[in-house]
Design an enzyme around this catalytic site. Structure first.
Site, mmCIF file in Angstrom:
data_model
loop_
_atom_site.group_PDB
_atom_site.id
_atom_site.type_symbol
_atom_site.label_atom_id
_atom_site.label_comp_id
_atom_site.label_asym_id
_atom_site.label_seq_id
_atom_site.Cartn_x
_atom_site.Cartn_y
_atom_site.Cartn_z
ATOM 1 N N LYS A 1 -6.879 -0.450 -9.114
ATOM 2 C CA LYS A 1 -6.202 0.848 -8.986
ATOM 3 C C LYS A 1 -5.664 1.388 -10.306
ATOM 4 O O LYS A 1 -5.361 2.571 -10.421
ATOM 5 C CB LYS A 1 -5.087 0.768 -7.935
ATOM 6 C CG LYS A 1 -5.632 0.620 -6.521
ATOM 7 C CD LYS A 1 -4.591 0.884 -5.455
ATOM 8 C CE LYS A 1 -5.265 0.927 -4.085
ATOM 9 N NZ LYS A 1 -4.356 1.081 -2.979
ATOM 10 N N LYS B 1 -15.006 -1.670 -0.908
ATOM 11 C CA LYS B 1 -14.456 -1.785 0.441
ATOM 12 C C LYS B 1 -14.180 -0.404 1.036
ATOM 13 O O LYS B 1 -13.957 0.571 0.290
ATOM 14 C CB LYS B 1 -13.192 -2.637 0.453
ATOM 15 C CG LYS B 1 -11.987 -1.990 -0.175
ATOM 16 C CD LYS B 1 -10.710 -2.727 0.228
ATOM 17 C CE LYS B 1 -9.484 -1.909 -0.151
ATOM 18 N NZ LYS B 1 -8.265 -2.286 0.493
ATOM 19 N N LYS C 1 -8.723 3.937 2.525
ATOM 20 C CA LYS C 1 -8.122 5.237 2.834
ATOM 21 C C LYS C 1 -8.136 6.148 1.623
ATOM 22 O O LYS C 1 -8.301 7.345 1.737
ATOM 23 C CB LYS C 1 -6.644 5.041 3.220
ATOM 24 C CG LYS C 1 -6.408 4.326 4.492
ATOM 25 C CD LYS C 1 -4.923 4.430 4.816
ATOM 26 C CE LYS C 1 -4.349 3.109 5.202
ATOM 27 N NZ LYS C 1 -3.917 2.303 4.061
HETATM 28 N N1 AQP Z 1 -12.219 -2.385 4.131
HETATM 29 C C1 AQP Z 1 -11.421 -3.238 4.727
HETATM 30 N N2 AQP Z 1 -11.930 -4.310 5.384
HETATM 31 C C2 AQP Z 1 -11.104 -5.188 6.028
HETATM 32 N N3 AQP Z 1 -9.760 -5.059 6.055
HETATM 33 C C3 AQP Z 1 -9.222 -4.013 5.407
HETATM 34 N N4 AQP Z 1 -7.956 -3.598 5.244
HETATM 35 C C4 AQP Z 1 -7.934 -2.469 4.508
HETATM 36 N N5 AQP Z 1 -9.179 -2.111 4.179
HETATM 37 C C5 AQP Z 1 -10.010 -3.046 4.718
HETATM 38 C C6 AQP Z 1 -6.797 -4.297 5.793
HETATM 39 O O1 AQP Z 1 -5.981 -3.344 6.427
HETATM 40 C C7 AQP Z 1 -4.623 -3.734 6.256
HETATM 41 C C8 AQP Z 1 -3.825 -2.591 5.746
HETATM 42 O O2 AQP Z 1 -4.165 -2.261 4.439
HETATM 43 P P1 AQP Z 1 -3.263 -1.253 3.619
HETATM 44 O O3 AQP Z 1 -3.510 0.122 3.999
HETATM 45 O O4 AQP Z 1 -1.850 -1.642 3.684
HETATM 46 O O5 AQP Z 1 -3.739 -1.495 2.162
HETATM 47 P P2 AQP Z 1 -5.166 -1.553 1.609
HETATM 48 O O6 AQP Z 1 -5.734 -2.912 1.787
HETATM 49 O O7 AQP Z 1 -5.054 -1.092 0.192
HETATM 50 O O8 AQP Z 1 -5.976 -0.528 2.540
HETATM 51 P P3 AQP Z 1 -6.763 0.761 2.192
HETATM 52 O O9 AQP Z 1 -7.261 1.365 3.425
HETATM 53 O O10 AQP Z 1 -7.770 0.444 1.165
HETATM 54 O O11 AQP Z 1 -5.654 1.713 1.636
HETATM 55 P P4 AQP Z 1 -5.528 2.379 0.248
HETATM 56 O O12 AQP Z 1 -6.829 3.058 0.013
HETATM 57 O O13 AQP Z 1 -4.384 3.301 0.419
HETATM 58 O O14 AQP Z 1 -5.286 1.290 -0.752
HETATM 59 C C9 AQP Z 1 -4.620 -4.955 5.344
HETATM 60 O O15 AQP Z 1 -4.495 -6.116 6.128
HETATM 61 C C10 AQP Z 1 -5.957 -4.893 4.698
HETATM 62 O O16 AQP Z 1 -6.412 -6.172 4.336
#
Ligand code: AQP
Length: 327
Positions: free
Chosen positions: A111, A193, A196
Site C-alpha cells: 500500500k 487479491k 475493496k
Molecule cells: N481477496 C481476499 N481473499 C480472502 N480473504 C480476503 N479478505 C480480504 N480480501 C480477501 C479478508 O477479509 C477480511 C477483512 O479484510 P479488511 O477489509 O479488514 O482488510 P483487507 O484484507 O485489506 O481487505 P480488502 O478488501 O483488500 O480491503 P482494502 O482494499 O480496503 O485493503 C480479512 O480477514 C481479510 O483477510
C-alpha cells in the site's frame, strides 16, 4: 475457553473475498466456540485516505455481518472506535513492536509502494492496532483470509514478547485460514487479491452488486490461455473462478471440473454468474431489511460494545499494572 475475534474495515463495499475468506468462517465458528466477537474496525479505515462515506460504510459493514448470518444469540458485534481500550493498548504494544518488523509487513509494503514518505504513520502502525484488537479479548482463534496471516503472526509475537517479559497476561492467538479458499483473486488480475480499494470495479464482486452487474463483471473476468476448466498452477484465473464457484455453491471442485469438461469458458462463466446471483439474493434481501432500521442497528452495536467492555478493560488494566503505569 475458545474465543473468536475478527473484523473488517469499512473501506467500501464488502466483496466475495471478504465473505469467502473471512465471514464464511465466522458463521461456521460461532456455532463451535464459546464466544465470538466481530468488530467493524473503523480506526483501521482511517489509515488510508479519509472516505466521506465512512459513517455510512460502518453501518453497512455491520448490516452485512448480520445479513450473512452472524447470530446475535451467539456473537457480539460492535464498532472498534466505541471502545477506547483498542487505541490505548495499541500505544502500549507500539513500545514492544519494532520498526524493522513493521517495515517488513507485506500489506504496508504494497500500500505504500512508491509513496513511502507520504503515507500515514497509521498505515505503518496498522498491524499493531490489529494486534491490540485481538489481544484485548484474550482471543484464541482469529478467522481471516490468508492476506492477514502475517498480521496475526505479529499479534502472536507481541503477545509472546510481552508475556515473557511480564510473566503472562495475553492469550496467544491462532490464525484460522480456510484451506479451500485461502485468498480470492481479483477478477481482472489473478496475480492480485480481490480488494475493496482496487482501482477498478471489475476487480471484485461486491456483496451488493445487482444481477446485471454480476453478469457483466464475470463475463469480463480474465481467463487463462487454452480452454480447460481445471484447477492447476498454470491456470490461475480458472483456479480462482472455480474456487469462487465452489465457495458460493457448496459443490466440490472435482465435480465442477467434471461437469464443465469439454464446455467452453463462455458457458462456464454464465453458470458461475447465475450461481453467484442465487447465492447473494437472500443475503441482499436481508441486508436491505436490516439497513432500513438504522436506529435498531445502532442499538445492537452499542449493546455489543457494552457487552465486550469488561473483557477489554480487564486485559488493559492487567497490562498497565504489569508495566507499572498509573497509580
Ligand atoms: N481477496 C481476499 N481473499 C480472502 N480473504 C480476503 N479478505 C480480504 N480480501 C480477501 C479478508 O477479509 C477480511 C477483512 O479484510 P479488511 O477489509 O479488514 O482488510 P483487507 O484484507 O485489506 O481487505 P480488502 O478488501 O483488500 O480491503 P482494502 O482494499 O480496503 O485493503 C480479512 O480477514 C481479510 O483477510
Amino acid at each position: 475457553m475458545k474465543r473468536v475475534f475478527s473484523g473488517i474495515q469499512p473501506t467500501g463495499s464488502l466483496h466475495l473475498g471478504n465473505y469467502l475468506g473471512a465471514i464464511k468462517q465466522w458463521i461456521e465458528l460461532q456455532n463451535k466456540v464459546d464466544e465470538s466477537i466481530f468488530c467493524v474496525v473503523d480506526l483501521h479505515a482511517i489509515t488510508v485516505d479519509r472516505d466521506p462515506m465512512l459513517a455510512e460504510n460502518i453501518l453497512s459493514v455491520a448490516a452485512w455481518y448480520l445479513a450473512c448470518g452472524v447470530d446475535l444469540s451467539k456473537s457480539k458485534i460492535f464498532i472498534q472506535s466505541t471502545r477506547p481500550e483498542h487505541a490505548e493498548l495499541a500505544w502500549i504494544l507500539n513500545c514492544f513492536a519494532t520498526v524493522g518488523e513493521l517495515g517488513r509487513m507485506t500489506q504496508y509494503k504494497e500500500k505504500s509502494e512508491g509513496k513511502r514518505d507520504s503515507v500515514s504513520a497509521g498505515l505503518f502502525d496498522y498491524p499493531v492496532l490489529m494486534a491490540a484488537d485481538i489481544l484485548l479479548y484474550q482471543t484464541t482463534d482469529v478467522p481471516v483470509g490468508e492476506d492477514q496471516k502475517q498480521h496475526v503472526e505479529l499479534a502472536r509475537d507481541l503477545a509472546i514478547r510481552f508475556n515473557n517479559k511480564y510473566q503472562g497476561v495475553f492469550t496467544v492467538p491462532e490464525p484460522i485460514i480456510r484451506e479451500d479458499v485461502e485468498r480470492v483473486r481479483a477478477l481482472d488480475n489473478p496475480s492480485k487479491k480481490m480488494a475493496k480499494s482496487a482501482g477498478s470495479e471489475y476487480n471484485y464482486i461486491a456483496l451488493d452488486d445487482t444481477p446485471d452487474v454480476i453478469r457483466k463483471k464475470i463475463s469480463r473476468a480474465v481467463t487463462d490461455s487454452g480452454s480447460e476448466i481445471v484447477i492447476r498452477e498454470d491456470k490461475p484465473a480458472m483456479t480462482n473462478l472455480l474456487n469462487i464457484f465452489s465457495g458460493v455453491s457448496g459443490r466440490d471442485i472435482r465435480s465442477l471440473e467434471a461437469d464443465f469438461k469439454g464446455r467452453g469458458y463462455g458457458e462456464f462463466k454464465k453458470a458461475l454468474a447465475e450461481e453467484i446471483i442465487l447465492f447473494l439474493e437472500p443475503k441482499q434481501k436481508k441486508y436491505r431489511e436490516i439497513i432500513a432500521d438504522k436506529a435498531k442497528l445502532r442499538t445492537i452495536l452499542r449493546d455489543g460494545s457494552e457487552a465486550v467492555a469488561p473483557i477489554a478493560q480487564k486485559t488493559l488494566d492487567e497490562v498497565k499494572k504489569k508495566i507499572g503505569l498509573g497509580i
